[in-house]
Design a protein around this motif. Structure first.
Motif, mmCIF file in Angstrom:
data_model
loop_
_atom_site.group_PDB
_atom_site.id
_atom_site.type_symbol
_atom_site.label_atom_id
_atom_site.label_comp_id
_atom_site.label_asym_id
_atom_site.label_seq_id
_atom_site.Cartn_x
_atom_site.Cartn_y
_atom_site.Cartn_z
ATOM 1 N N GLY A 72 -14.391 2.341 -2.566
ATOM 2 C CA GLY A 72 -13.583 1.203 -2.999
ATOM 3 C C GLY A 72 -12.883 0.567 -1.815
ATOM 4 N N ASP A 73 -12.586 1.375 -0.819
ATOM 5 C CA ASP A 73 -11.963 0.851 0.399
ATOM 6 C C ASP A 73 -12.090 1.872 1.523
ATOM 7 N N GLU A 74 -11.754 1.421 2.718
ATOM 8 C CA GLU A 74 -11.847 2.302 3.882
ATOM 9 C C GLU A 74 -10.814 1.868 4.913
ATOM 10 N N ARG A 75 -10.361 2.847 5.654
ATOM 11 C CA ARG A 75 -9.455 2.533 6.763
ATOM 12 C C ARG A 75 -10.316 2.111 7.946
ATOM 13 N N CYS A 76 -9.791 1.254 8.804
ATOM 14 C CA CYS A 76 -10.566 0.784 9.970
ATOM 15 C C CYS A 76 -10.465 1.803 11.097
ATOM 16 N N ILE A 148 -3.959 -0.683 -5.448
ATOM 17 C CA ILE A 148 -5.205 0.006 -5.752
ATOM 18 C C ILE A 148 -6.187 -0.349 -4.642
ATOM 19 N N ALA A 149 -7.108 0.554 -4.361
ATOM 20 C CA ALA A 149 -8.008 0.379 -3.208
ATOM 21 C C ALA A 149 -7.134 -0.017 -2.018
ATOM 22 N N SER A 150 -7.476 -1.105 -1.320
ATOM 23 C CA SER A 150 -6.553 -1.588 -0.275
ATOM 24 C C SER A 150 -6.079 -2.984 -0.622
ATOM 25 N N TRP A 176 -5.500 -2.101 9.719
ATOM 26 C CA TRP A 176 -6.453 -2.888 8.928
ATOM 27 C C TRP A 176 -7.221 -1.976 7.977
ATOM 28 N N ARG A 177 -7.588 -2.555 6.843
ATOM 29 C CA ARG A 177 -8.405 -1.856 5.850
ATOM 30 C C ARG A 177 -9.557 -2.757 5.458
ATOM 31 N N ILE A 178 -10.588 -2.156 4.867
ATOM 32 C CA ILE A 178 -11.679 -2.911 4.243
ATOM 33 C C ILE A 178 -11.618 -2.576 2.762
ATOM 34 N N ASN A 199 5.826 11.746 -8.040
ATOM 35 C CA ASN A 199 6.141 10.555 -7.229
ATOM 36 C C ASN A 199 5.524 9.275 -7.800
ATOM 37 N N LYS A 200 4.559 9.458 -8.690
ATOM 38 C CA LYS A 200 3.892 8.264 -9.266
ATOM 39 C C LYS A 200 4.423 7.938 -10.663
ATOM 40 N N ALA A 201 5.383 8.716 -11.148
ATOM 41 C CA ALA A 201 5.867 8.520 -12.531
ATOM 42 C C ALA A 201 6.487 7.137 -12.716
HETATM 43 C C1 6PG Z 1 -6.616 4.751 0.339
HETATM 44 C C2 6PG Z 1 -6.818 4.540 -1.133
HETATM 45 C C3 6PG Z 1 -5.533 4.124 -1.758
HETATM 46 C C4 6PG Z 1 -5.037 5.360 -2.479
HETATM 47 C C5 6PG Z 1 -3.630 5.215 -2.944
HETATM 48 C C6 6PG Z 1 -3.126 6.546 -3.515
HETATM 49 O O1 6PG Z 1 -7.495 4.417 1.130
HETATM 50 O O2 6PG Z 1 -5.560 5.351 0.650
HETATM 51 O O3 6PG Z 1 -7.826 3.809 -1.482
HETATM 52 O O4 6PG Z 1 -5.627 3.059 -2.649
HETATM 53 O O5 6PG Z 1 -5.897 5.609 -3.583
HETATM 54 O O6 6PG Z 1 -2.832 4.848 -1.831
HETATM 55 O O7 6PG Z 1 -3.158 7.489 -2.464
HETATM 56 P P1 6PG Z 1 -2.852 9.043 -2.749
HETATM 57 O O8 6PG Z 1 -3.955 9.540 -3.640
HETATM 58 O O9 6PG Z 1 -2.892 9.692 -1.393
HETATM 59 O O10 6PG Z 1 -1.496 9.110 -3.419
#
Ligand code: 6PG
Length: 250
Positions: A72-76, A148-150, A176-178, A199-201
């Motif tokens: 769904g996404d990636e870090r650069c 969500i994703a980036s 940067w992210r993709i 932490n997500k509640a």
């Molecule tokens: C990424 C993800 C990002 C991640 C959320 C939740 O590359 O980090 O795509 O969207 O799903 O930031 O991250 P955690 O699962 O580490 O809480």
């Protein structure tokens, strides 16, 4: 936002429920279309899921020859970088299952962002015959800022309605992210949002109980065109939800 909300009382129950749902989606996709296209999530939450899918109990339940992995996404960053979403999936899943390398569509985070986005979009165009990509299943995590994703709040990528893949800057990490864009994510047959931990509640309550777009959290924009959206939560992530929220506990 009429979605399915599944709440597990334990993390082990959550892992098995998600793994069961993924293997079921794989089986149905392969039965109906001869292949299973899965877009993996990054972050830390899905690590336990990937490990479970690699276990003896589960890996034989998926036909990896007919499974196609995307992200769904990636870090650069390069693929061997500890921050790489590909690296996390490789370590916890890919290295442990018999998926043909040709079935893996890595986002080339080592390239300049705009080029990486273009190349991934080209891969999608080939795989989906130049039609709007329709993944059988997209896995998403949820950031505590509702991303969500980036697709980060107030980022240009969030409002991209034409490109399938774009580069996006993450101010908080100055990186940067993709990322896939919402038109692609929302075209999926199935979207599972995987959220665990206390932490997500707060953000889960905000997104699920107050779906209007103020504040405009990106997760509130998950709206599958025809597919199914399932929120797969553990009890800690769900602990602030009103008890009358329609959800199944197990
Ligand atoms: C990424 C993800 C990002 C991640 C959320 C939740 O590359 O980090 O795509 O969207 O799903 O930031 O991250 P955690 O699962 O580490 O809480």
């Amino acid at each position: 936002m009429m979605d399915t909300i599944l709440i597990s009382q334990t993390i082990i129950g959550w892992v098995d429920t998600v793994a069961d749902r993924i293997t079921q989606a794989a089986r149905l996709s392969i039965e109906e279309r001869g292949r299973f296209s899965l877009a993996l999530s990054g972050g830390s939450t899905p690590r336990l899921i990937y490990q479970r899918l690699s276990s003896a109990d589960y890996k034989k339940q998926i036909n990896w020859e007919k499974t196609y992995l995307f992200w769904g996404d990636e870090r650069c960053v390069p693929p061997e970088h500890p921050e790489s979403n590909f690296n996390m999936a490789k370590t916890n899943l890919i290295d442990h299952v018999s998926i043909p390398p040709i079935n893996i569509f890595r986002i080339q985070g080592e390239l300049p962002p705009k080029l990486a986005a273009r190349k991934y979009s080209e891969d999608l165009a080939v795989f989906f015959n130049s039609s709007l990509p329709q993944f059988d299943l997209v896995l998403l995590g949820l950031g505590d800022d509702g991303h969500i994703a980036s697709l980060f709040p107030n980022s240009s990528a969030l409002h991209e309605n034409h490109s399938w893949v774009v580069e996006n800057f993450k101010p908080s990490s100055d990186s940067w992210r993709i990322t896939l864009t919402l038109p692609v994510i929302n075209n999926a047959r199935n979207i599972y949002v995987l959220v665990t931990g206390p932490n997500k509640a707060d953000i889960i309550k905000e997104v699920i109980e107050h779906p209007n777009l103020t504040p405009d959290y990106p997760a509130k924009r998950i709206a599958p065109h025809k597919g199914e959206l399932i929120w797969l939560l553990d009890s800690q992530a769900a602990m602030l939800l009103k008890s009358d929220i329609p959800g199944e506990n197990f």
